[in-house]
Design a protein around this motif. Structure first.
Motif, PDB file in Angstrom:
ATOM      1  N   VAL A   1       3.548   5.137  29.776  1.00 16.53           N
ATOM      2  CA  VAL A   1       4.678   4.411  29.536  1.00 16.53           C
ATOM      3  C   VAL A   1       5.534   5.382  28.567  1.00 16.53           C
ATOM      4  N   SER A   2       6.380   6.144  28.152  1.00 15.79           N
ATOM      5  CA  SER A   2       7.330   6.584  26.972  1.00 15.79           C
ATOM      6  C   SER A   2       8.624   6.001  26.488  1.00 15.79           C
ATOM      7  N   GLU A   3       8.797   5.634  25.733  1.00 16.87           N
ATOM      8  CA  GLU A   3      10.652   5.702  24.687  1.00 16.87           C
ATOM      9  C   GLU A   3      11.404   5.693  25.536  1.00 16.87           C
ATOM     10  N   HIS A   4      11.318   6.508  26.370  1.00 15.62           N
ATOM     11  CA  HIS A   4      12.230   7.464  27.326  1.00 15.62           C
ATOM     12  C   HIS A   4      12.460   6.812  28.692  1.00 15.62           C
ATOM     13  N   THR A   5      11.298   6.161  29.125  1.00 15.43           N
ATOM     14  CA  THR A   5      10.950   5.886  30.111  1.00 15.43           C
ATOM     15  C   THR A   5      10.997   3.944  30.689  1.00 15.43           C
ATOM     16  N   GLU A   6      11.130   3.147  29.245  1.00 14.20           N
ATOM     17  CA  GLU A   6       9.936   1.753  29.239  1.00 14.20           C
ATOM     18  C   GLU A   6      11.249   1.083  29.373  1.00 14.20           C
ATOM     19  N   ALA A   7      12.581   1.262  28.807  1.00 12.21           N
ATOM     20  CA  ALA A   7      13.487   0.614  29.554  1.00 12.21           C
ATOM     21  C   ALA A   7      14.000   0.468  31.689  1.00 12.21           C
ATOM     22  N   GLN A   8      13.655   1.266  31.762  1.00  8.17           N
ATOM     23  CA  GLN A   8      13.538   1.868  33.335  1.00  8.17           C
ATOM     24  C   GLN A   8      12.731   1.112  33.879  1.00  8.17           C
ATOM     25  N   ILE A   9      11.323   1.173  33.108  1.00  9.59           N
ATOM     26  CA  ILE A   9      10.233   0.543  33.985  1.00  9.59           C
ATOM     27  C   ILE A   9      10.245  -1.115  33.582  1.00  9.59           C
ATOM     28  N   ARG A  10      10.837  -1.530  32.082  1.00  9.68           N
ATOM     29  CA  ARG A  10      10.780  -2.955  32.318  1.00  9.68           C
ATOM     30  C   ARG A  10      11.073  -3.444  33.619  1.00  9.68           C
ATOM     31  N   GLN A  11      12.823  -3.380  33.739  1.00  8.42           N
ATOM     32  CA  GLN A  11      14.192  -3.470  34.755  1.00  8.42           C
ATOM     33  C   GLN A  11      13.665  -3.336  36.136  1.00  8.42           C
ATOM     34  N   TYR A  12      12.225  -2.822  36.357  1.00 12.71           N
ATOM     35  CA  TYR A  12      11.533  -2.175  37.642  1.00 12.71           C
ATOM     36  C   TYR A  12      10.990  -3.331  38.066  1.00 12.71           C
ATOM     37  N   ILE A  13       9.778  -3.869  36.824  1.00 13.86           N
ATOM     38  CA  ILE A  13       8.916  -4.774  36.813  1.00 13.86           C
ATOM     39  C   ILE A  13       9.826  -6.329  37.631  1.00 13.86           C
ATOM     40  N   GLN A  14      10.758  -6.333  36.347  1.00 11.44           N
ATOM     41  CA  GLN A  14      11.456  -7.341  36.643  1.00 11.44           C
ATOM     42  C   GLN A  14      12.202  -7.633  38.473  1.00 11.44           C
ATOM     43  N   ASN A  15      12.768  -7.009  38.564  1.00 15.44           N
ATOM     44  CA  ASN A  15      13.099  -6.285  40.236  1.00 15.44           C
ATOM     45  C   ASN A  15      12.083  -6.800  41.235  1.00 15.44           C
ATOM     46  N   GLN A  16      10.762  -6.949  40.692  1.00 12.89           N
ATOM     47  CA  GLN A  16      10.197  -7.206  41.763  1.00 12.89           C
ATOM     48  C   GLN A  16       9.646  -8.206  43.002  1.00 12.89           C
ATOM     49  N   LYS A  17      10.571  -9.196  42.230  1.00 11.16           N
ATOM     50  CA  LYS A  17      10.053 -10.570  43.034  1.00 11.16           C
ATOM     51  C   LYS A  17      10.929  -9.883  44.450  1.00 11.16           C
ATOM     52  N   GLY A  18      10.956 -10.019  45.436  1.00  8.86           N
ATOM     53  CA  GLY A  18      11.293  -9.672  46.573  1.00  8.86           C
ATOM     54  C   GLY A  18      12.385  -8.609  46.507  1.00  8.86           C
TER      55      GLY A  18
END
Length: 139
Positions: free
Chosen positions: A115-132
């Motif tokens: 994960v880079s500083e350029h992709t961290e926010a996108q990955i955080r959002q993706y993980i947060q949206n996993q439930k269901g």
């Protein structure tokens, strides 16, 4: 954003997006099992000087965003998180072992990405949206 940390003679910022699945994709990560799994993973991470900055599961898999040091290897991180969590979950929830046919808790494979500083926010959002959610990364 992940902060830059200092070691003895080096500076680093190391983050990984890690995903693994329940054996045979059985949907067992619900309610109490899901809550307890997250508590266990945070404790294992803390004991190994790893920080879980995001975590979410969806019935048959789990996503983590972890910060670690240069001394950590990916296989050792995975082994600690998957091995100890499986043992503790089977001990606390004996019915899980039966639901999984008496075998392993986790599929032996996993996904990992830097994960880079350029992709961290996108990955955080993706993980947060996993439930269901509809989006799944399956190792």
């Amino acid at each position: 954003m992940s902060e830059v940390k200092h070691g003895r003679g080096y500076v680093y910022s190391i983050q990984y997006h890690i995903v693994w699945c329940v054996k045979y994709k059985h949907k067992v990560l619900s309610d109490h099992v899901d809550k307890r799994l997250k508590e266990i993973l945070h404790k294992i991470a803390s004991d190994n000087e790893i920080t879980i900055t995001e975590i979410e599961s969806d019935l048959d898999h789990i996503h983590l965003l972890v910060d670690c040091t240069p001394q950590h290897s990916i296989p050792s991180i995975i082994k600690a998180l998957k091995g100890v969590s499986a043992r503790l979950l089977f001990k606390e929830f004996p019915k899980l072992k039966k639901e999984l046919g008496g075998g392993n808790m986790w599929n032996p494979s996993y996904f990992v990405a830097t994960v880079s500083e350029h992709t961290e926010a996108q990955i955080r959002q993706y993980i947060q949206n996993q439930k269901g959610g509809e989006n799944h990364t399956n190792p």
